[in-house]
Design an enzyme around this catalytic site. Structure first.
Site, mmCIF file in Angstrom:
data_model
loop_
_atom_site.group_PDB
_atom_site.id
_atom_site.type_symbol
_atom_site.label_atom_id
_atom_site.label_comp_id
_atom_site.label_asym_id
_atom_site.label_seq_id
_atom_site.Cartn_x
_atom_site.Cartn_y
_atom_site.Cartn_z
ATOM 1 N N HIS A 107 1.075 -1.183 0.034
ATOM 2 C CA HIS A 107 0.103 -0.046 -0.028
ATOM 3 C C HIS A 107 0.881 1.197 0.199
ATOM 4 O O HIS A 107 1.813 1.202 0.729
ATOM 5 C CB HIS A 107 -0.906 0.111 1.135
ATOM 6 N N PRO B 127 1.650 -2.192 5.635
ATOM 7 C CA PRO B 127 2.465 -2.075 4.248
ATOM 8 C C PRO B 127 2.080 -3.075 3.166
ATOM 9 O O PRO B 127 2.890 -3.083 2.054
ATOM 10 C CB PRO B 127 3.971 -2.485 4.863
ATOM 11 N N GLU B 128 1.145 -4.075 3.278
ATOM 12 C CA GLU B 128 0.563 -4.873 2.249
ATOM 13 C C GLU B 128 -0.754 -4.312 1.795
ATOM 14 O O GLU B 128 -0.641 -3.293 0.823
ATOM 15 C CB GLU B 128 0.695 -6.216 2.986
ATOM 16 N N MET B 129 -1.607 -4.823 2.076
ATOM 17 C CA MET B 129 -3.143 -4.564 1.418
ATOM 18 C C MET B 129 -3.926 -3.759 2.124
ATOM 19 O O MET B 129 -4.837 -2.879 1.656
ATOM 20 C CB MET B 129 -3.956 -5.803 1.095
#
Length: 340
Positions: free
Chosen positions: A97, A141-143
């Site tokens: 993200h 920090p991902e989805m």
């Protein structure tokens, strides 16, 4: 899923003694072949609380490829675990993200054959794929999608609601855990039997002499101490046993509370560079030499590393055919993407 039928002809009888001895030696180290028959394979991959069915596989596949499970509508499970790129993403550290790099500089492991691993994540914190699937969706920090947002999005898309009902029954509760679970069902089917499995299953000519020499060296050097089982990895092991990893400071990851790190699968390893938990080494032979130094306390020279890498090439598996799904349209009340 394809069932590979291996037939050993009479002309191979003269080579069976050596092939059998080397194959049995590999098995003595705890290395296991992926079974030839679908029924036998299912005993390994269909042990969850959400049994595999064709409709669950299709629904799970759609959700796996759907970027609307992310806050931004831009990132899907396939973004970091790209099924066209060996199940990984071909970058050193996962990007999520707002173009955020994983804060511990962790590399995305392949999703292929992940069902064969005993634990999930580099620190082994998830016991199975259905639990693992919940983490990246929510991680900032991902989805970066909260549970509530994911549930609202999926329940606002009429076709998804109908698919869940037809798959699980009319009274199904489409909650976050159910969404993650059906993704896990799809991921359990991503098993890739290879020529090495054919060899262990009795097809003596599945490997050539150079590949068999590499296998023997792999065993003699002690690589199978950690890279064993059906996954040739997938268990928690101490890291930096004999010497400090040369890129240990990159990202600062030190494993679980006991300093243990998940051993990556070697299946399809030739397709999943860069290597190690922080993606710091790009060349397979360099990774082999580094493991010799770090884990085994030995020097593996260039010739030996090349030989072992030749064997590792036999772990390139036959991938299940994946047809990219056409995803259902959003409903009038589907929450819009945000980018904060």
């Amino acid at each position: 899923m394809k069932v590979i039928h291996c037939v050993t002809g009479l002309a191979l009888v003269g080579t069976m003694a050596f092939a059998g001895a080397l194959g049995e030696s590999a098995k003595s180290f705890g290395i296991k072949a992926i079974p030839e028959s679908t029924s036998e394979l299912l005993k390994y991959i269909d042990q969850g609380d959400d049994p595999i069915t064709a409709s669950k596989i299709e629904l799970g596949k759609m959700l796996y490829f759907d970027p609307r499970l992310s806050r931004s509508n831009l990132i899907s499970c396939n973004t970091c675990h790209n099924l066209a790129l060996g199940g990984a993403d071909a970058v050193p550290a996962a990007i999520g993200h707002k173009w955020t790099m994983n804060p511990a500089h962790l590399n995305s492991p392949t999703v292929y054959n992940s069902v064969l691993s005993e634990v999930q994540f580099w620190d082994g914190r998830s016991p199975h794929l259905e639990d693992q699937a919940q983490g990246p969706i929510q991680a900032g920090p991902e989805m970066a999608a909260p549970k509530e947002l994911v549930v609202e999005r999926i329940n606002s898309i009429p076709q998804y609601v109908e698919m869940f009902k037809s798959t699980y029954g009319p009274d199904v509760k489409i909650d976050f855990e159910r969404i993650a679970s059906v993704i896990g069902v799809f991921e359990r089917t991503l098993v890739t039997p290879s020529r090495f499995d054919d060899y262990l299953n009795g097809q003596s000519d599945a490997l050539n002499k150079a590949e068999k020499d590499g296998l023997k060296l792999f065993l003699d050097k002690g690589c199978a101490a950690c890279h064993n089982g059906m996954a040739l990895g997938g268990t928690m092991q101490p890291f930096q046993v004999a010497k400090q990893y040369k890129f240990a400071n990159l990202g600062g990851f030190t494993g679980d509370e006991n300093g243990m790190v998940k051993t990556p699968t070697l299946r399809n390893i030739t397709e999943t560079a860069p290597y190690f938990h922080n993606g710091a080494i790009w060349k397979l032979t360099d990774a082999v030499k580094e493991m010799g130094s770090t884990q085994l306390g030995i020097t593996i020279n260039d010739k030996e590393a090349a030989s072992i890498a030749t064997f590792l090439g036999t772990l390139e598996g036959r991938k299940p055919q994946i047809i990219y799904p056409i995803l259902p349209p959003m409903g009038d009340k589907t929450p819009k993407p945000t980018f904060d």
